[in-house]
Design a protein around this motif. Sequence first.
Motif, PDB file in Angstrom:
ATOM      1  N   GLY A  77      44.739  21.282  39.115  1.00 61.61           N
ATOM      2  CA  GLY A  77      45.695  21.083  38.021  1.00 61.61           C
ATOM      3  C   GLY A  77      45.592  22.098  36.912  1.00 61.61           C
ATOM      4  O   GLY A  77      46.593  22.559  36.376  1.00 61.61           O
ATOM      5  N   GLU A  78      44.377  22.530  36.553  1.00 57.62           N
ATOM      6  CA  GLU A  78      44.204  23.447  35.417  1.00 57.62           C
ATOM      7  C   GLU A  78      43.712  24.800  35.912  1.00 57.62           C
ATOM      8  O   GLU A  78      42.707  24.889  36.606  1.00 57.62           O
ATOM      9  N   VAL A  79      44.448  25.835  35.565  1.00 59.68           N
ATOM     10  CA  VAL A  79      44.040  27.213  35.863  1.00 59.68           C
ATOM     11  C   VAL A  79      43.791  27.902  34.526  1.00 59.68           C
ATOM     12  O   VAL A  79      44.723  28.160  33.759  1.00 59.68           O
ATOM     13  N   LYS A  80      42.533  28.169  34.244  1.00 56.91           N
ATOM     14  CA  LYS A  80      42.145  28.716  32.952  1.00 56.91           C
ATOM     15  C   LYS A  80      42.403  30.223  32.914  1.00 56.91           C
ATOM     16  O   LYS A  80      42.181  30.924  33.900  1.00 56.91           O
ATOM     17  N   LYS A  81      42.880  30.661  31.762  1.00 59.94           N
ATOM     18  CA  LYS A  81      43.115  32.090  31.571  1.00 59.94           C
ATOM     19  C   LYS A  81      41.894  32.736  30.917  1.00 59.94           C
ATOM     20  O   LYS A  81      41.371  32.216  29.933  1.00 59.94           O
ATOM     21  N   VAL A  82      41.463  33.867  31.476  1.00 58.61           N
ATOM     22  CA  VAL A  82      40.294  34.571  30.947  1.00 58.61           C
ATOM     23  C   VAL A  82      40.611  36.053  30.827  1.00 58.61           C
ATOM     24  O   VAL A  82      41.558  36.558  31.444  1.00 58.61           O
ATOM     25  N   ALA A  83      39.809  36.751  30.049  1.00 57.85           N
ATOM     26  CA  ALA A  83      39.988  38.198  29.852  1.00 57.85           C
ATOM     27  C   ALA A  83      38.939  38.969  30.662  1.00 57.85           C
ATOM     28  O   ALA A  83      37.802  38.520  30.818  1.00 57.85           O
ATOM     29  N   GLU A  84      39.334  40.104  31.176  1.00 55.08           N
ATOM     30  CA  GLU A  84      38.415  40.941  31.965  1.00 55.08           C
ATOM     31  C   GLU A  84      37.341  41.544  31.069  1.00 55.08           C
ATOM     32  O   GLU A  84      37.601  41.917  29.917  1.00 55.08           O
ATOM     33  N   ARG A  85      36.127  41.647  31.591  1.00 57.74           N
ATOM     34  CA  ARG A  85      35.049  42.311  30.867  1.00 57.74           C
ATOM     35  C   ARG A  85      35.277  43.813  30.862  1.00 57.74           C
ATOM     36  O   ARG A  85      35.782  44.390  31.841  1.00 57.74           O
ATOM     37  N   ALA A  86      34.895  44.451  29.788  1.00 59.57           N
ATOM     38  CA  ALA A  86      35.051  45.914  29.726  1.00 59.57           C
ATOM     39  C   ALA A  86      34.186  46.613  30.756  1.00 59.57           C
ATOM     40  O   ALA A  86      34.536  47.688  31.245  1.00 59.57           O
ATOM     41  N   ASP A  87      33.045  45.994  31.085  1.00 53.71           N
ATOM     42  CA  ASP A  87      32.136  46.584  32.067  1.00 53.71           C
ATOM     43  C   ASP A  87      32.133  45.774  33.352  1.00 53.71           C
ATOM     44  O   ASP A  87      31.089  45.543  33.968  1.00 53.71           O
ATOM     45  N   SER A  88      33.300  45.357  33.794  1.00 47.98           N
ATOM     46  CA  SER A  88      33.414  44.509  34.979  1.00 47.98           C
ATOM     47  C   SER A  88      32.870  45.218  36.212  1.00 47.98           C
ATOM     48  O   SER A  88      32.976  46.441  36.345  1.00 47.98           O
ATOM     49  N   LEU A  89      32.282  44.445  37.129  1.00 53.31           N
ATOM     50  CA  LEU A  89      31.796  45.020  38.390  1.00 53.31           C
ATOM     51  C   LEU A  89      32.937  45.621  39.198  1.00 53.31           C
ATOM     52  O   LEU A  89      32.735  46.575  39.944  1.00 53.31           O
ATOM     53  N   ARG A  90      34.111  45.021  39.062  1.00 50.16           N
ATOM     54  CA  ARG A  90      35.300  45.537  39.738  1.00 50.16           C
ATOM     55  C   ARG A  90      36.332  45.901  38.685  1.00 50.16           C
ATOM     56  O   ARG A  90      37.071  45.039  38.205  1.00 50.16           O
ATOM     57  N   PRO A  91      36.412  47.168  38.303  1.00 47.58           N
ATOM     58  CA  PRO A  91      37.352  47.571  37.247  1.00 47.58           C
ATOM     59  C   PRO A  91      38.801  47.274  37.642  1.00 47.58           C
ATOM     60  O   PRO A  91      39.130  47.117  38.814  1.00 47.58           O
ATOM     61  N   SER A  92      39.680  47.223  36.632  1.00 46.50           N
ATOM     62  CA  SER A  92      41.117  46.947  36.813  1.00 46.50           C
ATOM     63  C   SER A  92      41.325  45.633  37.558  1.00 46.50           C
ATOM     64  O   SER A  92      42.117  45.529  38.497  1.00 46.50           O
ATOM     65  N   LEU A  93      40.605  44.630  37.120  1.00 48.03           N
ATOM     66  CA  LEU A  93      40.672  43.322  37.767  1.00 48.03           C
ATOM     67  C   LEU A  93      41.993  42.638  37.445  1.00 48.03           C
ATOM     68  O   LEU A  93      42.495  42.702  36.323  1.00 48.03           O
ATOM     69  N   SER A  94      42.597  41.997  38.434  1.00 51.48           N
ATOM     70  CA  SER A  94      43.814  41.203  38.225  1.00 51.48           C
ATOM     71  C   SER A  94      43.873  40.124  39.287  1.00 51.48           C
ATOM     72  O   SER A  94      43.252  40.242  40.348  1.00 51.48           O
ATOM     73  N   GLY A  95      44.618  39.052  39.002  1.00 51.53           N
ATOM     74  CA  GLY A  95      44.772  37.976  39.979  1.00 51.53           C
ATOM     75  C   GLY A  95      43.931  36.772  39.627  1.00 51.53           C
ATOM     76  O   GLY A  95      43.721  36.448  38.440  1.00 51.53           O
ATOM     77  N   LEU A  96      43.425  36.100  40.644  1.00 49.07           N
ATOM     78  CA  LEU A  96      42.712  34.837  40.481  1.00 49.07           C
ATOM     79  C   LEU A  96      41.213  35.012  40.673  1.00 49.07           C
ATOM     80  O   LEU A  96      40.775  35.809  41.501  1.00 49.07           O
ATOM     81  N   LEU A  97      40.453  34.235  39.902  1.00 50.86           N
ATOM     82  CA  LEU A  97      39.014  34.116  40.063  1.00 50.86           C
ATOM     83  C   LEU A  97      38.732  32.673  40.456  1.00 50.86           C
ATOM     84  O   LEU A  97      39.037  31.748  39.694  1.00 50.86           O
ATOM     85  N   VAL A  98      38.150  32.472  41.621  1.00 55.45           N
ATOM     86  CA  VAL A  98      38.035  31.132  42.184  1.00 55.45           C
ATOM     87  C   VAL A  98      36.586  30.867  42.580  1.00 55.45           C
ATOM     88  O   VAL A  98      35.947  31.713  43.216  1.00 55.45           O
ATOM     89  N   THR A  99      36.083  29.682  42.209  1.00 52.84           N
ATOM     90  CA  THR A  99      34.767  29.262  42.694  1.00 52.84           C
ATOM     91  C   THR A  99      34.920  28.696  44.103  1.00 52.84           C
ATOM     92  O   THR A  99      36.000  28.253  44.503  1.00 52.84           O
ATOM     93  N   ARG A 100      33.837  28.683  44.862  1.00 50.49           N
ATOM     94  CA  ARG A 100      33.929  28.353  46.287  1.00 50.49           C
ATOM     95  C   ARG A 100      34.384  26.919  46.538  1.00 50.49           C
ATOM     96  O   ARG A 100      35.093  26.654  47.516  1.00 50.49           O
ATOM     97  N   ALA A 101      33.991  25.992  45.698  1.00 47.87           N
ATOM     98  CA  ALA A 101      34.362  24.593  45.927  1.00 47.87           C
ATOM     99  C   ALA A 101      35.851  24.356  45.773  1.00 47.87           C
ATOM    100  O   ALA A 101      36.372  23.321  46.216  1.00 47.87           O
ATOM    101  N   ALA A 102      36.576  25.304  45.165  1.00 48.68           N
ATOM    102  CA  ALA A 102      38.019  25.139  44.970  1.00 48.68           C
ATOM    103  C   ALA A 102      38.817  25.531  46.199  1.00 48.68           C
ATOM    104  O   ALA A 102      40.043  25.372  46.218  1.00 48.68           O
ATOM    105  N   LEU A 103      38.155  26.044  47.254  1.00 41.84           N
ATOM    106  CA  LEU A 103      38.849  26.489  48.456  1.00 41.84           C
ATOM    107  C   LEU A 103      38.453  25.633  49.650  1.00 41.84           C
ATOM    108  O   LEU A 103      37.311  25.155  49.724  1.00 41.84           O
TER     109      LEU A 103
END
Length: 794
Positions: free
Chosen positions: A587-613
């Motif tokens: 029901g709830e999809v939280k919006k978050v901001a990308e880290r400046a030093d992200s492991l994967r630069p130019s991140l976009s899309g969904l971030l999902v924990t394993r139990a949600a799939l």
Amino acid sequence: MSGEGGHLPDRAKSRAWGRSRDLGMGVRFAFTGGREGWVRAVLTAVGVGLGVALLLLTAAIPNAMGMRDDREEARHDIGLVFHQENAETKQSDRTVVVANSDTQYQGKEVRGRLMEPEGPRAPVPPGVEKLPAEGEMLVSPALAELLKSDGGKLLVERLPYRVVGTIGESGLIGSRELAYIAGVDGLAKRINGSTVGRIERFGNPEDQPGRSMDPVLLLLVLVVLVVLLMPVGVFIATAVRFGGERRDRRLAALRLVGSDSRMTRRIAAGEALAGSFLGLAFGTLFFLMGRELAASVEVFGISVFPDYLTPTPALALLIAVAIPASAVLVTLFALRGVVIEPLGVVRSTKPARRRLWWRLLLPLGGLALLLPMIGQGADNGPFNEYQVTGGVVLLLVGVTALLPWLVEAVVARMGSGSVAWQLAVRRLQLSSGSAARMVNGIAVAVAGAIALQMLFAGADSAYTEVTGKDVTRANMEVGLPDGSRVSAAVKDFEQTKGVSEALGLSSVSVGDRRKDPESSVGMTVGTCASLREMAKISSCRDGDVFMTESPEDPTALTMVKPGRTLWVEPSYSGEDPGAEIPWTPPGEVKKVAERADSLRPSLSGLLVTRAALPAKVEPLLYSSVYLRLDPSVPDATDRVLNTAAAFDPLTDAWVWESTSRSGEYQSIRTGLFVGSACVLVLIGASLLVSQLEQLRERRKLLSALVAFGTRRRTLSLSVLWQTAIPIALGLVLSSVVGLTLGAVLLRMTNIPVSVDWASVLSMTGIGAGVVCLVTALSLPPLLRMMRPDGLRTE
């Protein structure tokens, strides 16, 4: 008339016989005259021979590179799946499944292949008589040696196969190449057309179309070749003039017994021919000796087999003809200002001052050839090879022409000082040409090295790309073939010595329709800890779903809505029907901001924990493990590769680097380093021979000074000053010429002119260091020569 005409052939024969007799007399002089004559001949032969050996090595490089390429093409395997007419080769008793299992060990590449024959007539790669059975492997001789040594213990753990034989020479590209072929089972079900494939033969099925080299890279190749070969020519020209003063005195004695000036020059030419032919023999011997040692040597990761080093016949013939011809020309050129009379050699008096104007014509002519190409860059086609070669050669030859004038002009103004200083200065004033010739080679080498350093430093940014990987965040990345086992892999890596932290991340695509979706986004799956490495997440628990706020990619904002069914791995154009998995976000999809030093630069899309799939999504995931290594553990990288191989032999692993260089550019740099190492050895050896020859010429003078009470310390210092002064002047001149040439080459390639002064100082420092080493090595024979009994004569 007929009678007179009949005498003409006899006169011609008589003149030809006389000239050949003069040349023969010169040849005999080269090998007679007691120990002095033999020492002079041997020194000349060694000096010329060292240059000839390097020239033969250069002539063998095209054949060596061609042999390496042919061997690589003959064992071509995985890439064959892209050349076959059918999408997939069907299984038969003539096929073999091959998997790429390349790895690294202690920074060296290890070529690995896993093979599963599918019938008795399965093809075998070059160098192999029979494919290894399951659990067995064939190794290259170098790898077999490494596995048996104490330094190969970690690699033994990574390759859990029993060694049953070695790979033959035809299956290797170099004598020190690390390679293995292992037999395994179950490869057929893992065929993917890229790293695992089924083939019916080894070898490239078609010649790859050649492509033209980048103009700037071609310019680099031309300059590298000229800069590396110029010192060789200078050293050969210096070597053929060994013993020049004694030779001139012999020629004066010949004038006393009746020979004319032309005859004496022919005798000198014959002596030069003898020394050059002996030098060719010595050079061939040195080359053959080095050729046999080549199999045990690896320079900057490059190794060859002895039969690779076969000079191209045309180039070998050119060397055989050019060396004697050059020796004669250099000798005649050296005699141009020497008047050899029956009563002595006029050069013994004060020589005439050298003229500057014609010496300046050489570098100015070189600049005239190069200046029209300024601003051409890489966009206006290749540079004119002849203009580039001619311009660089003239500039570097200008160093050899200007240095004698510079030494003469400076030492003529030097005055009082210590006794050692006065002895050195007076000697330089009397024979500045000999001193300049000794350092000409090092001056040319330093000038070329400075120009090349400037050119490479300027072009480096054009052929170096930023990878976007932050090496402060992770040091290695391991790609897992089975995404469902990422949790187990993370635990294995966390228990590996040298790993500080391990994080697992998986990815998959999600579409708005089952087939041919209109919109799709990427989905990154991981634990809360690993997702926090990519985005600013304050609160997280297993089962949460997050959406990154990306104004550039609003697809996720419009596609992901509460209660809407999405499809994991939707099919396109009917591919993989039935593989799609429906998924409804919570029901709830939280919006978050990308880290400046992200492991994967130019991140976009969904971030999902394993139990949600749903669980059946896991086999579709492409997973990677990101590792931070402990810098205090020196073999941490190899331990990680061992863990990855134990998890799955086909696991891919990469060491993160912030930048990557073009392969062709890196190859040219490697070639420069290999060539520089060879030229540096030649420089040291030739300088040592030159120094010994000059000391031998002055042996009686040194003995006389010692006999009259001159201290050995004073004489040693004088010899040191005689070397240091020309070297200092040569390094100053070479720095000026090198900076000028480097600036012109940078302007030709449309690269802003900049000088890396640290590199310039390092190049001049290396040159000075080589001379200091040679001087130190020449001190023992100098001390032996400084004895009163050296006045004895035969």
